[in-house]
Write an enzyme that holds these catalytic residues in place. Structure first.
Site, PDB file in Angstrom:
ATOM      1  N   ASP A  82      -2.138  -0.687  -1.407  1.00 38.58           N
ATOM      2  CA  ASP A  82      -2.574  -1.181  -2.818  1.00 38.58           C
ATOM      3  C   ASP A  82      -3.114  -0.068  -3.757  1.00 38.58           C
ATOM      4  O   ASP A  82      -3.577   0.990  -3.403  1.00 38.58           O
ATOM      5  CB  ASP A  82      -3.735  -1.990  -2.663  1.00 38.58           C
ATOM      6  CG  ASP A  82      -3.823  -2.803  -4.073  1.00 38.58           C
ATOM      7  OD1 ASP A  82      -3.685  -2.438  -4.966  1.00 38.58           O
ATOM      8  OD2 ASP A  82      -3.959  -4.023  -3.763  1.00 38.58           O
TER       9      ASP A  82
ATOM     10  N   SER B 134      -2.367  -6.677  -9.229  1.00 43.97           N
ATOM     11  CA  SER B 134      -1.997  -6.972  -7.533  1.00 43.97           C
ATOM     12  C   SER B 134      -1.272  -8.221  -7.600  1.00 43.97           C
ATOM     13  O   SER B 134      -0.585  -8.757  -6.765  1.00 43.97           O
ATOM     14  CB  SER B 134      -3.104  -6.698  -6.645  1.00 43.97           C
ATOM     15  OG  SER B 134      -3.489  -5.289  -6.782  1.00 43.97           O
TER      16      SER B 134
ATOM     17  N   THR C 177      -3.199  -9.433  -2.924  1.00 45.08           N
ATOM     18  CA  THR C 177      -1.884  -9.104  -2.250  1.00 45.08           C
ATOM     19  C   THR C 177      -1.871 -10.193  -0.933  1.00 45.08           C
ATOM     20  O   THR C 177      -0.655 -10.849  -0.851  1.00 45.08           O
ATOM     21  CB  THR C 177      -2.022  -7.596  -1.731  1.00 45.08           C
ATOM     22  OG1 THR C 177      -2.352  -6.600  -2.824  1.00 45.08           O
ATOM     23  CG2 THR C 177      -0.898  -7.208  -0.898  1.00 45.08           C
TER      24      THR C 177
ATOM     25  N   ASP D  27      -6.597   1.345  -3.526  1.00 47.69           N
ATOM     26  CA  ASP D  27      -6.659   0.759  -5.081  1.00 47.69           C
ATOM     27  C   ASP D  27      -8.120   1.102  -5.457  1.00 47.69           C
ATOM     28  O   ASP D  27      -8.501   1.445  -6.472  1.00 47.69           O
ATOM     29  CB  ASP D  27      -6.314  -0.296  -5.107  1.00 47.69           C
ATOM     30  CG  ASP D  27      -6.441  -1.055  -6.334  1.00 47.69           C
ATOM     31  OD1 ASP D  27      -5.758  -0.772  -7.255  1.00 47.69           O
ATOM     32  OD2 ASP D  27      -7.359  -2.134  -6.401  1.00 47.69           O
TER      33      ASP D  27
ATOM     34  N   HIS E 234       1.513  -1.411  -6.904  1.00 48.07           N
ATOM     35  CA  HIS E 234       1.445  -0.580  -8.580  1.00 48.07           C
ATOM     36  C   HIS E 234       0.755   0.681  -8.130  1.00 48.07           C
ATOM     37  O   HIS E 234       0.238   0.840  -6.994  1.00 48.07           O
ATOM     38  CB  HIS E 234       0.701  -1.436  -9.431  1.00 48.07           C
ATOM     39  CG  HIS E 234      -0.601  -1.905  -9.084  1.00 48.07           C
ATOM     40  ND1 HIS E 234      -1.812  -0.989  -8.823  1.00 48.07           N
ATOM     41  CD2 HIS E 234      -1.087  -3.015  -8.231  1.00 48.07           C
ATOM     42  CE1 HIS E 234      -2.593  -1.678  -8.248  1.00 48.07           C
ATOM     43  NE2 HIS E 234      -2.569  -2.888  -8.062  1.00 48.07           N
TER      44      HIS E 234
END
Ligand SMILES: [Zn+2]
Length: 365
Positions: free
Chosen positions: A39, A81, A134, A255, A298
């Site tokens: 992530d 996400s 996710t 992330d 991303h």
């Protein structure tokens, strides 16, 4: 000049042809797909880990093919996400915050659901809470990612074989759920595991593992290789199915470290991610027909790697991980692939293509 160009082309084209003949392998039968998502893991996060690892081989060096994923969502050039998870899970671009549906609300099935319908085993292993965007993209259909009660309902009714991570409090908080949803999941046939150790002792699917109240602790806060151990136990269970399996494993905290602009946390997360990916590659080496795809939903943090001095004539002046935002960025992300038909991912593609290509290989085979 023109002639010179022609001569160059004449030299290049035969080479290019023989190169593509060598490199475009036949379609290999794909039995198992392991989709690994870092992530927020952009190229700079992977590059930073390569530097931290003193350029010794990382899992990224071991990948057989590398591609690029374009991550923009239906309504923003910078995705969240939920939209990017939906793109990879279900093959459609949707609006930020939406899960498993088109912007107009039409539900779309995920690759995990296609796999389940085909009789394959399915599993999700994450370090965030299991209702986070996710993992939820693989089983839920909601217009807002924060609709946790509805996401739990979808998790229970979809009954994927393995769903493990954190998030116990969301299943039991009387403020947000009408009843204890862990008890409901058990009544619906789930084996519930409250700790990783309980999970490692069970093989009775479907399994719901909630190992923390919220997110599972970050790698820097513990001395276990949880992500690797949980992923490999899940794969060991899913592997019992002779028809094959689909698994999604997420290094969720990369992330979070980047949102916090915390380079040290990011390093620990990347180290844990690397161990897990290498273990999965080892599995693919010994299990024919296994495809491993590693990518990010991303980029987060606008991470960059800057020298200590702008004067590059000084040689190496150190290197610093710098962040340019506490949010997400629009930078395309890498796709690394390994194993059966991995060459199918060695291109520049929309993030929705990750779904389409996995589906073509695993479902429509
Ligand atoms: Zn994020």
């Amino acid at each position: 000049m023109k002639r010179f160009l022609l001569i160059i082309l004449a030299m290049v084209i035969p080479f290019a042809q023989s190169f593509s003949a060598d490199k475009a392998p036949k379609k290999e039968k794909v039995k198992n797909v392991i989709l690994i998502i870092g992530d927020g893991m952009g190229l700079a996060a992977a590059g930073s880990w390569m530097i931290d690892n003193a350029y010794a081989p990382t899992c990224f060096d071991r990948a057989q093919f590398v591609g690029i994923s374009k991550t923009y969502s239906a309504n923003s050039r910078v995705t969240d996400s939920a939209a990017s998870g939906t793109a990879m899970a279900c093959g459609v671009k949707t609006d930020n915050s939406m899960l498993g549906q088109l912007p107009d609300g039409t539900h779309v099935p995920s690759i995990a659901v296609y796999a389940q319908e085909k009789g394959l085993s399915t599993g999700l292993v994450v370090t965030s809470y299991v209702l986070d965007a996710t993992p939820s993209a693989f089983f839920a259909h909601v217009p807002k990612r924060g609709m946790r009660k509805e996401i739990i309902d979808d998790l229970i009714s979809q009954k994927l074989d393995i769903v493990v991570g954190g998030g116990r409090k969301y299943f039991t908080d009387p403020e947000s759920v009408p009843e204890n949803m862990i008890e409901k999941a058990k009544r619906e046939g789930f084996t519930y595991c409250a700790t990783p150790e309980e999970f490692y002792q069970t093989r009775e699917t479907p399994i719901l593992g909630l190992f923390a109240e919220g997110n599972f602790p970050m790698a820097i806060e513990r001395d276990t290789d949880f992500l690797k151990d949980a992923a490999m136990h899940a794969i060991d269970i899913l592997d019992d199915n002779k028809k094959g399996f689909f698994a999604m494993i997420e290094g969720s905290h990369i992330d979070h470290a980047e949102h916090a602009n915390n380079a040290e946390q990011m390093t620990f997360e990347m180290e844990e991610f690397d161990k897990m990916v290498n273990a999965v590659f080892d599995y693919a080496d010994t299990h024919k027909g296994t495809l491993v795809v590693i990518t990010a939903d991303h980029e987060t943090g606008g991470v960059t790697l800057l020298p200590g001095s702008k004067d590059f004539t000084k040689g190496d002046t150190g290197i610093d991980v710098k962040f340019s935002t506490t949010g997400h960025s629009g930078i395309p992300v890498p796709i690394y692939s390994y194993g059966a038909s991995s060459w199918r991912f060695g291109q520049v593609m929309e993030n929705t293509e990750i779904f389409s290509r996995i589906k073509a290989l695993l479902i429509d085979r």
